[in-house]
Design a protein around this motif. Structure first.
Motif, short mmCIF file in Angstrom:
data_model
loop_
_atom_site.label_atom_id
_atom_site.label_comp_id
_atom_site.label_asym_id
_atom_site.label_seq_id
_atom_site.Cartn_x
_atom_site.Cartn_y
_atom_site.Cartn_z
N ALA A 47 -11.09 -23.26 -23.90
CA ALA A 47 -10.33 -23.40 -22.65
C ALA A 47 -9.67 -24.77 -22.52
O ALA A 47 -8.55 -24.87 -22.01
N LEU A 48 -10.34 -25.80 -22.99
CA LEU A 48 -9.79 -27.15 -22.80
C LEU A 48 -8.47 -27.36 -23.54
O LEU A 48 -7.58 -28.05 -23.04
N CYS A 49 -8.33 -26.79 -24.72
CA CYS A 49 -7.10 -27.00 -25.48
C CYS A 49 -6.23 -25.76 -25.53
O CYS A 49 -5.09 -25.82 -25.99
N GLY A 50 -6.73 -24.63 -25.02
CA GLY A 50 -5.99 -23.39 -25.11
C GLY A 50 -6.13 -22.75 -26.48
O GLY A 50 -6.47 -23.40 -27.46
N TYR A 51 -5.87 -21.43 -26.52
CA TYR A 51 -6.06 -20.69 -27.77
C TYR A 51 -4.81 -19.87 -28.07
O TYR A 51 -4.24 -19.25 -27.17
N LEU A 70 -13.94 -33.86 -21.61
CA LEU A 70 -15.32 -33.40 -21.47
C LEU A 70 -16.16 -34.38 -20.65
O LEU A 70 -17.00 -33.98 -19.83
N GLU A 71 -15.92 -35.66 -20.86
CA GLU A 71 -16.63 -36.67 -20.06
C GLU A 71 -16.25 -36.56 -18.59
O GLU A 71 -17.09 -36.72 -17.70
N GLU A 72 -14.97 -36.28 -18.34
CA GLU A 72 -14.51 -36.11 -16.96
C GLU A 72 -15.15 -34.88 -16.33
O GLU A 72 -15.50 -34.89 -15.15
N ILE A 73 -15.31 -33.84 -17.12
CA ILE A 73 -15.97 -32.62 -16.61
C ILE A 73 -17.42 -32.92 -16.27
O ILE A 73 -17.93 -32.47 -15.23
N LYS A 74 -18.08 -33.69 -17.11
CA LYS A 74 -19.48 -34.04 -16.84
C LYS A 74 -19.62 -34.85 -15.55
O LYS A 74 -20.66 -34.80 -14.88
N SER A 75 -18.57 -35.58 -15.21
CA SER A 75 -18.64 -36.45 -14.03
C SER A 75 -18.29 -35.72 -12.73
O SER A 75 -18.35 -36.32 -11.65
N ILE A 76 -17.91 -34.46 -12.82
CA ILE A 76 -17.58 -33.70 -11.60
C ILE A 76 -18.82 -33.59 -10.72
O ILE A 76 -19.91 -33.22 -11.18
N ASP A 77 -18.66 -33.91 -9.46
CA ASP A 77 -19.77 -33.87 -8.52
C ASP A 77 -19.95 -32.44 -8.03
O ASP A 77 -19.32 -31.99 -7.07
N THR A 78 -20.80 -31.70 -8.72
CA THR A 78 -21.00 -30.30 -8.37
C THR A 78 -22.40 -29.86 -8.78
O THR A 78 -22.97 -30.36 -9.75
N GLY A 85 -15.38 -23.91 -23.14
CA GLY A 85 -14.98 -23.78 -24.54
C GLY A 85 -14.09 -24.93 -24.96
O GLY A 85 -13.18 -25.33 -24.23
N HIS A 86 -14.36 -25.48 -26.15
CA HIS A 86 -13.60 -26.65 -26.62
C HIS A 86 -13.78 -26.81 -28.14
O HIS A 86 -14.80 -26.38 -28.71
N PRO A 87 -12.82 -27.45 -28.80
CA PRO A 87 -13.04 -27.79 -30.21
C PRO A 87 -13.93 -29.03 -30.30
O PRO A 87 -13.89 -29.91 -29.44
N ARG A 88 -14.73 -29.09 -31.34
CA ARG A 88 -15.65 -30.23 -31.51
C ARG A 88 -15.58 -30.71 -32.95
O ARG A 88 -15.68 -29.92 -33.89
N ALA A 98 -18.83 -24.14 -27.46
CA ALA A 98 -18.95 -23.95 -26.01
C ALA A 98 -20.12 -24.78 -25.54
O ALA A 98 -21.21 -24.71 -26.12
N SER A 99 -19.89 -25.56 -24.50
CA SER A 99 -20.93 -26.44 -23.96
C SER A 99 -21.39 -25.94 -22.60
O SER A 99 -20.58 -25.54 -21.76
N PHE A 100 -22.72 -25.98 -22.41
CA PHE A 100 -23.34 -25.63 -21.12
C PHE A 100 -23.63 -26.96 -20.42
O PHE A 100 -24.51 -27.71 -20.84
N ILE A 101 -22.87 -27.26 -19.38
CA ILE A 101 -22.93 -28.57 -18.71
C ILE A 101 -23.46 -28.40 -17.30
O ILE A 101 -22.99 -27.55 -16.54
N HIS A 102 -24.44 -29.26 -16.95
CA HIS A 102 -24.98 -29.23 -15.60
C HIS A 102 -25.47 -30.63 -15.22
O HIS A 102 -26.12 -31.30 -16.04
N ASN A 103 -25.13 -31.05 -14.01
CA ASN A 103 -25.56 -32.36 -13.51
C ASN A 103 -25.23 -33.49 -14.47
O ASN A 103 -26.04 -34.39 -14.73
N GLY A 104 -24.03 -33.42 -15.05
CA GLY A 104 -23.56 -34.50 -15.90
C GLY A 104 -24.09 -34.48 -17.31
O GLY A 104 -23.81 -35.39 -18.09
#
Length: 542
Positions: A47-51, A70-78, A85-88, A98-104
């Motif tokens: 999703a981050l870069c499109g397919y 991705l760092e900006e996504i981790k910093s979202i206050d939620t 989904g992202h290339p790595r 695909a990364s499962f991100i929660h609480n930064g």
């Protein structure tokens, strides 16, 4: 029902390579997820870069931008967890992740195990396959992530279940062809029922060059029951509740009704034109309107995609153009409310012929003179495109493109061929379908014999088999790689089959120079079907 967690499905229309734009779509969906009291929001594959990002994946600077996002996504206050989904990149290896991100924090990073390398897919060119199927526990539920192709085969889901997974979340970028949603649904339902595990499937939507992504994100209970299907050919956002005690998913909204065949194909073409023009920054489109069926259908698709104010139709008559063709072209333009111009090519063609007269003296008029007409029209359209910035839409259908019934640098001149993957017989069906929405294509355009009008009393069947016959042969040869004997066994005349196959083979050079077209079949010309231009294969079957 006691709810363990609420899962949001974010079906977005991304732009390949525009990480800033895609990041904003992701942020907007996180806000929606919070408003809907979701615990997790799932996004589509890469999703981050499109397919598909294709050779952008070979650029080192892509990963600098993706990692920053991705760092900006981790910093979202939620409080909402996110499956992104992202290339790595790790060392020299690239993964479809695909990364499962929660609480930064990234609680799990999963790398796609099965990399498709057929039809329109080239993932082995870029990615290294993952080998692990980790499980993350979130709110008391053990979750596995599987990406797209991983769910089209039995083993990854089986391994996830053995690893203790109680729920599968699956980011996808599954391109459309007619009938794909049904095939896809059967596979997802099978993976769920085989392993007695619920599956939540999230696809992207939108046009990307010749590919269409149709959405249809969905959720399946452990018995294979589909409890929800999202919108087709449109962005959507939906929530699904999961009850661990009963091992069941429940939809909070009704599934969208899937379209009938012609409407589905029509909406795919509309989405393809809309996104190709919009994402590439064109202010609109123009096309040559001949009074024939192909240009009439192309015009109607363009108007439905872009709005009447953003489409220009140009009629370019010559001495062989029937008066009814001019009348019908004008009627179509008026019915759709587009700008309509008439530019005669008579003086232009005459000037060409006069200048070439010494070289052509003593020869009989034929295809050369006909092609000059088409090239005059192509030059006019490209001139208008240069001046006003609008994209030229070509109007050749799959039947014509297959057998080379088109002119290089003439009616093939343009940026996007709307009907390139639509057989002629389907063009007629689409015309009749569109007239049920509103009458925009005159009946005699549909009923009169098709003609390029490049010679007196010319009709297509002077040079080609009836389209009903031609399209059956082409489907067998182009889409299914049937041999001459296989096709003859279907009931076709051998001489006709050999003629059609020869035309397909010798016109590969034309198709390589043709504009891209919107893919609606399981085997389209372009990245989907790659045949050598220089080939002696057909000579063995004379």
């Amino acid at each position: 029902m006691r709810i363990n967690m609420r899962i949001a499905l974010a079906q977005n229309n991304y732009i390949v390579g525009d990480i800033k734009y895609n990041l904003q779509l992701i942020k907007n969906s996180v806000i929606q997820a919070e408003e809907r009291n979701a615990d997790i929001v799932v996004f589509s594959e890469l999703a981050l870069c499109g397919y598909p990002p294709e050779d952008l994946l070979l650029r080192p600077d892509l990963y600098l931008i993706v990692d920053k996002a991705l760092e900006e996504i981790k910093s979202i206050d939620t409080r909402v967890a996110m499956v992104i989904g992202h290339p790595r990149r790790q060392g020299t290896e690239i993964y479809n992740s695909a990364s499962f991100i929660h609480n930064g924090e990234c609680l799990l990073c999963y790398d796609k195990q099965l990399l498709p390398n057929y039809e329109v897919f080239d993932e082995k060119r870029y990615f290294t396959a993952g080998s692990q199927c980790p499980v993350v526990e979130f709110k008391g539920v053990k979750i596995s992530l599987l990406i797209c192709e991983d769910l089209w085969f039995k083993e990854p889901a089986k391994v996830a279940k053995l690893a203790g997974a109680e729920l599968i979340l699956s980011p996808n970028a599954s391109p459309y062809y007619h009938g794909k949603a049904e095939v896809r649904g059967q596979e997802m339902a099978s993976r769920a029922s085989e392993n007695n595990i619920p599956v939540v499937y999230v696809n992207q939507i939108g046009g990307q060059d010749e590919l269409i992504f149709d959405g249809c994100s969905s959720a399946y209970n452990s018995n294979g029951e589909c409890v929800f299907m999202a919108a087709e050919m449109a962005e959507d956002f939906a929530c699904i509740d999961f009850d661990k005690a009963t091992d069941r998913l429940t939809s909070l909204e009704q599934s969208y009704k899937q379209w009938d065949d012609e409407e589905e194909i029509w909406q795919a073409l509309v989405l393809g034109v809309k996104d190709y023009v919009r994402k590439n920054g064109f202010p609109g489109a123009l096309l040559g309107l001949s009074g024939g069926i192909d240009s009439a259908v192309t015009l109607a698709v363009a108007v439905d995609a872009l709005g009447k104010e953003n489409v220009n139709a140009v009629m370019m008559p010559y001495r062989y153009t029937a008066s009814m063709s001019v009348e019908d072209a004008q009627a179509e333009s008026e019915a759709l409310g587009v700008e309509f111009d008439i530019i005669s090519i008579e003086p232009i063609c005459d000037a060409f012929m006069q200048q070439m007269q010494p070289q052509l003296e003593g020869t009989e008029p034929g295809v050369t003179e006909q092609n000059i007409q088409a090239r005059c029209r192509g030059t006019i359209l490209m001139g208008l495109s240069n001046k006003f910035g609008r994209l030229v839409l070509t109007t050749g259908n799959k039947s014509e493109v297959a057998v080379g019934y088109c002119t290089l640098y003439g009616d093939m001149a343009g940026g996007l061929d709307v009907l390139k993957d639509v057989p002629k017989t389907m063009v007629y069906q689409l015309a009749r379908y569109r007239n049920t929405v509103s009458p925009v294509i005159p009946e005699r355009v549909i009923t009169r014999p098709p003609s390029a009008e490049l010679a007196p009393e010319q009709v297509d069947e002077d040079n080609l088999p009836p389209y009903e016959v031609l399209d059956e042969i082409l489907e067998a040869y182009v889409e299914h790689d049937k041999s001459i004997s296989d096709i003859v066994s279907l009931g076709h005349d051998e001489e006709t089959v050999r003629k059609v196959i020869r035309l397909v083979d010798i016109n590969e050079h034309k198709r390589r120079q043709a504009p891209i077209g919107i893919r609606i079949s399981s085997r389209a010309f372009g990245r989907d079907r790659r045949y050598p231009i220089t080939s002696g294969f057909g000579r063995q079957f004379k």
